[in-house]
Design an enzyme around this catalytic site. Sequence first.
Site, PDB file in Angstrom:
ATOM      1  N   THR A 143      58.183 -11.211  44.560  1.00  0.00           N
ATOM      2  CA  THR A 143      59.925 -10.073  44.592  1.00  0.00           C
ATOM      3  C   THR A 143      60.597 -10.927  45.353  1.00  0.00           C
ATOM      4  O   THR A 143      60.556 -11.143  46.592  1.00  0.00           O
ATOM      5  CB  THR A 143      59.688  -8.991  44.759  1.00  0.00           C
ATOM      6  OG1 THR A 143      57.680  -8.462  43.998  1.00  0.00           O
ATOM      7  CG2 THR A 143      60.280  -7.786  44.758  1.00  0.00           C
ATOM      8  N   LYS A 229      63.172  -5.748  38.627  1.00  0.00           N
ATOM      9  CA  LYS A 229      61.813  -6.057  39.739  1.00  0.00           C
ATOM     10  C   LYS A 229      62.000  -4.589  40.859  1.00  0.00           C
ATOM     11  O   LYS A 229      61.914  -3.839  41.365  1.00  0.00           O
ATOM     12  CB  LYS A 229      61.641  -6.937  40.147  1.00  0.00           C
ATOM     13  CG  LYS A 229      60.057  -6.530  41.285  1.00  0.00           C
ATOM     14  CD  LYS A 229      58.792  -6.324  40.697  1.00  0.00           C
ATOM     15  CE  LYS A 229      58.003  -5.923  42.008  1.00  0.00           C
ATOM     16  NZ  LYS A 229      57.245  -4.945  41.903  1.00  0.00           N
ATOM     17  N   ARG A 236      61.373   4.906  41.954  1.00  0.00           N
ATOM     18  CA  ARG A 236      60.183   5.505  42.621  1.00  0.00           C
ATOM     19  C   ARG A 236      60.786   6.085  44.017  1.00  0.00           C
ATOM     20  O   ARG A 236      60.075   7.123  44.431  1.00  0.00           O
ATOM     21  CB  ARG A 236      58.787   4.760  42.651  1.00  0.00           C
ATOM     22  CG  ARG A 236      58.633   4.463  40.881  1.00  0.00           C
ATOM     23  CD  ARG A 236      57.734   3.039  40.517  1.00  0.00           C
ATOM     24  NE  ARG A 236      56.153   4.678  42.086  1.00  0.00           N
ATOM     25  CZ  ARG A 236      55.716   5.090  40.953  1.00  0.00           C
ATOM     26  NH1 ARG A 236      55.800   5.279  39.289  1.00  0.00           N
ATOM     27  NH2 ARG A 236      54.992   5.840  41.561  1.00  0.00           N
ATOM     28  N   HIS A 267      59.491  20.709  32.577  1.00  0.00           N
ATOM     29  CA  HIS A 267      60.862  20.663  31.967  1.00  0.00           C
ATOM     30  C   HIS A 267      60.361  19.070  31.698  1.00  0.00           C
ATOM     31  O   HIS A 267      59.864  18.453  32.296  1.00  0.00           O
ATOM     32  CB  HIS A 267      61.776  20.430  32.576  1.00  0.00           C
ATOM     33  CG  HIS A 267      62.946  20.359  32.226  1.00  0.00           C
ATOM     34  ND1 HIS A 267      63.316  19.438  31.433  1.00  0.00           N
ATOM     35  CD2 HIS A 267      63.889  21.215  32.062  1.00  0.00           C
ATOM     36  CE1 HIS A 267      64.546  19.378  30.122  1.00  0.00           C
ATOM     37  NE2 HIS A 267      65.472  20.027  31.144  1.00  0.00           N
ATOM     38  N   CYS A 283      55.129  -1.942  48.649  1.00  0.00           N
ATOM     39  CA  CYS A 283      56.599  -3.090  47.858  1.00  0.00           C
ATOM     40  C   CYS A 283      57.696  -2.088  47.963  1.00  0.00           C
ATOM     41  O   CYS A 283      59.202  -2.074  47.970  1.00  0.00           O
ATOM     42  CB  CYS A 283      56.013  -3.145  46.555  1.00  0.00           C
ATOM     43  SG  CYS A 283      55.119  -4.833  46.111  1.00  0.00           S
TER      44      CYS A 283
HETATM   45  N1  LIG Z   1      49.661  -6.793  45.675  1.00  0.00           N
HETATM   46  C1  LIG Z   1      50.997  -5.800  45.060  1.00  0.00           C
HETATM   47  O1  LIG Z   1      50.516  -5.213  44.644  1.00  0.00           O
HETATM   48  C2  LIG Z   1      52.064  -6.425  44.666  1.00  0.00           C
HETATM   49  C3  LIG Z   1      52.726  -6.429  43.132  1.00  0.00           C
HETATM   50  C4  LIG Z   1      54.262  -6.566  42.669  1.00  0.00           C
HETATM   51  C5  LIG Z   1      54.578  -7.586  43.537  1.00  0.00           C
HETATM   52  N2  LIG Z   1      53.704  -8.256  45.026  1.00  0.00           N
HETATM   53  C6  LIG Z   1      54.521  -9.279  45.280  1.00  0.00           C
HETATM   54  O2  LIG Z   1      54.302 -10.537  45.170  1.00  0.00           O
HETATM   55  C7  LIG Z   1      54.423 -11.137  45.542  1.00  0.00           C
HETATM   56  C8  LIG Z   1      53.105 -11.682  46.507  1.00  0.00           C
HETATM   57  O3  LIG Z   1      52.356 -10.933  47.043  1.00  0.00           O
HETATM   58  P1  LIG Z   1      50.884 -10.543  47.443  1.00  0.00           P
HETATM   59  O4  LIG Z   1      50.288  -9.516  47.315  1.00  0.00           O
HETATM   60  O5  LIG Z   1      50.108 -11.359  46.728  1.00  0.00           O
HETATM   61  O6  LIG Z   1      50.315 -11.404  48.434  1.00  0.00           O
HETATM   62  P2  LIG Z   1      49.529 -11.577  49.595  1.00  0.00           P
HETATM   63  O7  LIG Z   1      49.886 -11.617  51.277  1.00  0.00           O
HETATM   64  O8  LIG Z   1      48.009 -10.984  49.428  1.00  0.00           O
HETATM   65  O9  LIG Z   1      48.681 -13.281  49.077  1.00  0.00           O
HETATM   66  C9  LIG Z   1      49.714 -14.418  49.622  1.00  0.00           C
HETATM   67  C10 LIG Z   1      49.148 -15.526  50.248  1.00  0.00           C
HETATM   68  O10 LIG Z   1      50.218 -16.322  50.381  1.00  0.00           O
HETATM   69  C11 LIG Z   1      49.922 -17.141  50.399  1.00  0.00           C
HETATM   70  N3  LIG Z   1      51.446 -18.689  51.249  1.00  0.00           N
HETATM   71  C12 LIG Z   1      51.403 -17.810  51.930  1.00  0.00           C
HETATM   72  N4  LIG Z   1      53.026 -18.996  52.186  1.00  0.00           N
HETATM   73  C13 LIG Z   1      51.903 -20.090  51.479  1.00  0.00           C
HETATM   74  C14 LIG Z   1      52.626 -21.319  51.267  1.00  0.00           C
HETATM   75  N5  LIG Z   1      53.623 -22.201  52.108  1.00  0.00           N
HETATM   76  N6  LIG Z   1      52.153 -21.992  50.773  1.00  0.00           N
HETATM   77  C15 LIG Z   1      51.363 -21.450  50.324  1.00  0.00           C
HETATM   78  N7  LIG Z   1      49.548 -19.977  50.404  1.00  0.00           N
HETATM   79  C16 LIG Z   1      51.210 -19.938  51.082  1.00  0.00           C
HETATM   80  C17 LIG Z   1      48.864 -16.755  52.218  1.00  0.00           C
HETATM   81  O11 LIG Z   1      47.758 -17.598  52.882  1.00  0.00           O
HETATM   82  C18 LIG Z   1      47.679 -15.570  51.034  1.00  0.00           C
HETATM   83  O12 LIG Z   1      46.797 -16.231  50.721  1.00  0.00           O
HETATM   84  C19 LIG Z   1      54.941 -10.596  47.345  1.00  0.00           C
HETATM   85  O13 LIG Z   1      56.509 -11.148  46.942  1.00  0.00           O
HETATM   86  C20 LIG Z   1      55.186  -9.295  46.957  1.00  0.00           C
HETATM   87  O14 LIG Z   1      56.104  -8.228  46.893  1.00  0.00           O
HETATM   88  C21 LIG Z   1      52.384  -7.774  45.097  1.00  0.00           C
END
Ligand SMILES: NC(=O)c1ccc[n+]([C@@H]2O[C@H](COP(=O)([O-])OP(=O)(O)OC[C@H]3O[C@@H](n4cnc5c(N)ncnc54)[C@H](O)[C@@H]3O)[C@@H](O)[C@H]2O)c1
Length: 336
Positions: A143, A229, A236, A267, A283
């Site tokens: 995001t 997004k 919300r 409603h 988020c």
């Molecule tokens: N978790 C959710 O429910 C959700 C929902 C919608 C959007 N998002 C978005 O998706 C994105 C990822 O979120 P997430 O929840 O999966 O994060 P997370 O923290 O669970 O996982 C991210 C992973 O990326 C790895 N990482 C960081 N830098 C890196 C790099 N340079 N190279 C390789 N790996 C790297 C970290 O070690 C970690 O394991 C974010 O932008 C988040 O806002 C998350």
Amino acid sequence: MRVCIIGLGYIGFPTACIIADAGHEVVGVDVNRDLISKLKNGGLHIVNENGLADLANRAIESGHLTVSEKPEPADVFIIAVPTPFKVSGAYTAAVRPDGFDKAALEVAATYENPIADLTCVEDATQSIVPFVKKGDLIILESTVPPGTTADVVCRILEHGSKLRSVDELFVVHAPERVLPGKIVHELIHNDRIVGGVTPEATQAGVAFYQTFVQGEVIGTDSSTAELVKLMENTFRDVNIALANEFAIICERLGINAFEAIKLANRHPRVNFLSPGPGVGGHCIAIDPYFVIQAAPQESQLIGLARQINSAMPNHVMQLFEELVDEAKAAGRIVNA
Ligand SMILES: NC(=O)c1ccc[n+]([C@@H]2O[C@H](COP(=O)([O-])OP(=O)(O)OC[C@H]3O[C@@H](n4cnc5c(N)ncnc54)[C@H](O)[C@@H]3O)[C@@H](O)[C@H]2O)c1
């Protein structure tokens, strides 16, 4: 197709499993060595996700999913790394690279808005540069504020690979909208928005998601996809802020807010979310700041909603302390 997924967290890992299960050859990459070693030893770092363990076992045992600490050559690269926010003294410089805008700074100062920390996105993009070749599809799922795919990701790719993102690469943003606990189901069945930096990139992105998504895959441009997004979570957040404001109004008027909201929601076209100390997930409390960052002067309502929701934990603690004091005064709580 050979797919390289950067970031194996809550989004990247289930996505890697689903894509591998659909028959693609996937390498999942993460900088977290413990996570990679756990996965290599048959462990799983994400628990309580319906269907994920079976899916992961199938993907790994079939040989379609492997994991690594380093990216590898692929036809499709997916970046799913964290995008937290950071409080920056250089807020205005970050928002307005074209010049100082005093009004923007005042809005920022009033609401103390943080900005997106794109370090992980930049590092992840940089890490795939040596492996990107002409014709590859590069997808940003993280995001981000509007413009990031076209400005930040394309700039790093073009600078490092010497390939043009307009006609030699296909670069898209494909945001996630999953619910924790139901991630596997929603990754497959939700509709997906795929926005390319060119119409050709959009087409390539849509065709790729259609190989494993059963919901509708809808094409647009990258900035629209980024904003969509943020709009979803901002909707919300603002809704919850209104519910919180009514909860406080109800306190003033001696009315039960939950009862009032339940009745208002009868409603057919009204749907208040619940008031309370938090806005749920990580988020919703972050994403509205990315909108404010992009257009601070135009985001008055969004900033105010963030302000209202951020004040709620303190307000709820105050109510709690009042209840405790009352209970103590009435002799219902005795100090230990
Ligand atoms: N978790 C959710 O429910 C959700 C929902 C919608 C959007 N998002 C978005 O998706 C994105 C990822 O979120 P997430 O929840 O999966 O994060 P997370 O923290 O669970 O996982 C991210 C992973 O990326 C790895 N990482 C960081 N830098 C890196 C790099 N340079 N190279 C390789 N790996 C790297 C970290 O070690 C970690 O394991 C974010 O932008 C988040 O806002 C998350």
